[in-house]
Design a protein around this motif. Structure first.
Motif, PDB file in Angstrom:
ATOM      1  N   GLY A  24      14.748   5.608 -58.568  1.00 46.05           N
ATOM      2  CA  GLY A  24      14.508   4.579 -59.435  1.00 46.05           C
ATOM      3  C   GLY A  24      13.130   4.553 -59.964  1.00 46.05           C
ATOM      4  O   GLY A  24      13.101   4.248 -61.211  1.00 46.05           O
ATOM      5  N   ASN A  25      12.204   5.086 -59.166  1.00 50.63           N
ATOM      6  CA  ASN A  25      10.845   5.094 -59.730  1.00 50.63           C
ATOM      7  C   ASN A  25      10.084   6.038 -59.026  1.00 50.63           C
ATOM      8  O   ASN A  25      10.379   6.871 -57.888  1.00 50.63           O
ATOM      9  N   LEU A  26       8.794   6.167 -59.261  1.00 51.07           N
ATOM     10  CA  LEU A  26       7.878   7.284 -58.854  1.00 51.07           C
ATOM     11  C   LEU A  26       7.736   6.839 -57.186  1.00 51.07           C
ATOM     12  O   LEU A  26       7.441   7.716 -56.377  1.00 51.07           O
ATOM     13  N   THR A  27       7.643   5.530 -56.951  1.00 47.71           N
ATOM     14  CA  THR A  27       7.431   5.069 -55.601  1.00 47.71           C
ATOM     15  C   THR A  27       8.379   5.654 -54.584  1.00 47.71           C
ATOM     16  O   THR A  27       8.351   6.315 -53.400  1.00 47.71           O
ATOM     17  N   GLU A  28       9.704   5.516 -54.843  1.00 48.58           N
ATOM     18  CA  GLU A  28      10.831   5.989 -54.188  1.00 48.58           C
ATOM     19  C   GLU A  28      10.866   7.326 -54.221  1.00 48.58           C
ATOM     20  O   GLU A  28      11.069   8.029 -53.298  1.00 48.58           O
ATOM     21  N   VAL A  29      10.417   8.319 -55.174  1.00 48.40           N
ATOM     22  CA  VAL A  29      10.145   9.768 -55.248  1.00 48.40           C
ATOM     23  C   VAL A  29       9.104  10.125 -54.315  1.00 48.40           C
ATOM     24  O   VAL A  29       9.352  10.945 -53.321  1.00 48.40           O
ATOM     25  N   ARG A  30       8.148   9.351 -53.996  1.00 48.83           N
ATOM     26  CA  ARG A  30       7.089   9.829 -53.178  1.00 48.83           C
ATOM     27  C   ARG A  30       7.442   9.201 -51.434  1.00 48.83           C
ATOM     28  O   ARG A  30       7.229  10.069 -50.812  1.00 48.83           O
ATOM     29  N   ASN A  31       8.115   8.298 -51.525  1.00 49.41           N
ATOM     30  CA  ASN A  31       8.726   7.931 -50.229  1.00 49.41           C
ATOM     31  C   ASN A  31       9.738   8.940 -49.593  1.00 49.41           C
ATOM     32  O   ASN A  31       9.872   9.383 -48.458  1.00 49.41           O
ATOM     33  N   HIS A  32      10.560   9.285 -50.720  1.00 51.89           N
ATOM     34  CA  HIS A  32      11.836  10.322 -50.229  1.00 51.89           C
ATOM     35  C   HIS A  32      11.051  11.678 -50.091  1.00 51.89           C
ATOM     36  O   HIS A  32      11.470  12.376 -48.803  1.00 51.89           O
ATOM     37  N   ALA A  33      10.088  12.079 -50.605  1.00 54.69           N
ATOM     38  CA  ALA A  33       9.362  13.260 -50.364  1.00 54.69           C
ATOM     39  C   ALA A  33       8.920  13.328 -49.018  1.00 54.69           C
ATOM     40  O   ALA A  33       8.878  14.293 -48.271  1.00 54.69           O
ATOM     41  N   ALA A  34       7.965  12.185 -48.660  1.00 55.51           N
ATOM     42  CA  ALA A  34       7.512  12.334 -47.294  1.00 55.51           C
ATOM     43  C   ALA A  34       8.658  12.300 -46.212  1.00 55.51           C
ATOM     44  O   ALA A  34       8.437  12.756 -45.231  1.00 55.51           O
ATOM     45  N   ARG A  35       9.652  11.467 -46.533  1.00 54.58           N
ATOM     46  CA  ARG A  35      10.734  11.728 -45.327  1.00 54.58           C
ATOM     47  C   ARG A  35      11.387  13.072 -45.193  1.00 54.58           C
ATOM     48  O   ARG A  35      11.879  13.729 -44.249  1.00 54.58           O
ATOM     49  N   VAL A  36      11.592  13.738 -46.200  1.00 56.28           N
ATOM     50  CA  VAL A  36      12.231  15.086 -46.559  1.00 56.28           C
ATOM     51  C   VAL A  36      11.163  16.227 -45.591  1.00 56.28           C
ATOM     52  O   VAL A  36      11.412  16.768 -44.824  1.00 56.28           O
ATOM     53  N   VAL A  37       9.901  16.030 -45.820  1.00 57.78           N
ATOM     54  CA  VAL A  37       8.790  16.916 -45.270  1.00 57.78           C
ATOM     55  C   VAL A  37       8.875  16.615 -43.719  1.00 57.78           C
ATOM     56  O   VAL A  37       8.909  17.229 -42.844  1.00 57.78           O
ATOM     57  N   GLN A  38       8.897  14.983 -43.557  1.00 59.97           N
ATOM     58  CA  GLN A  38       8.814  14.681 -41.930  1.00 59.97           C
ATOM     59  C   GLN A  38      10.281  15.100 -41.176  1.00 59.97           C
ATOM     60  O   GLN A  38      10.126  15.708 -40.117  1.00 59.97           O
ATOM     61  N   SER A  39      11.112  15.033 -41.890  1.00 61.91           N
ATOM     62  CA  SER A  39      12.423  15.626 -41.592  1.00 61.91           C
ATOM     63  C   SER A  39      12.437  16.977 -41.006  1.00 61.91           C
ATOM     64  O   SER A  39      12.993  17.505 -39.909  1.00 61.91           O
ATOM     65  N   LEU A  40      11.697  17.900 -41.947  1.00 61.99           N
ATOM     66  CA  LEU A  40      11.757  19.219 -41.521  1.00 61.99           C
ATOM     67  C   LEU A  40      10.869  19.518 -40.541  1.00 61.99           C
ATOM     68  O   LEU A  40      10.924  20.423 -39.708  1.00 61.99           O
ATOM     69  N   ILE A  41       9.549  18.924 -40.513  1.00 59.60           N
ATOM     70  CA  ILE A  41       8.645  19.358 -39.595  1.00 59.60           C
ATOM     71  C   ILE A  41       8.998  19.081 -38.104  1.00 59.60           C
ATOM     72  O   ILE A  41       8.539  19.474 -37.045  1.00 59.60           O
TER      73      ILE A  41
END
Length: 77
Positions: A24-41
């Motif tokens: 919905g917005n840039l905040t959601e994008v940044r939060n999702h990006a952090a979750r993706v990276v955290q999930s992978l590492i």
């Protein structure tokens, strides 16, 4: 709502997000990006993620921002 893509790469290759994620917005994008990276590492395995970067792009393949995995890993001791 916009669709964004979360590709990640290192010097040896690229993993392409073919599906994308609706946000919905840039905040959601940044939060999702952090979750993706955290999930992978946190995934079990031999991969050293320090050289990887997450590239967030829109449906026109324009990069919105990049998030180096190292920014979430901290420093080696």
């Amino acid at each position: 709502m916009a669709k964004v893509y979360f590709h990640y790469s290192n010097s040896e290759g690229v993993c392409v997000d073919q599906r994308g994620t609706a946000v919905g917005n840039l905040t959601e994008v940044r939060n999702h990006a952090a979750r993706v990276v955290q999930s992978l590492i946190t995934t079990q395995g031999p991969e050293d993620w320090r050289d990887w970067t997450l590239h967030v792009s829109d449906d026109l393949n324009d990069e919105i921002f990049a998030l180096p995995f190292s920014s979430m890993l901290g420093k080696l001791h």
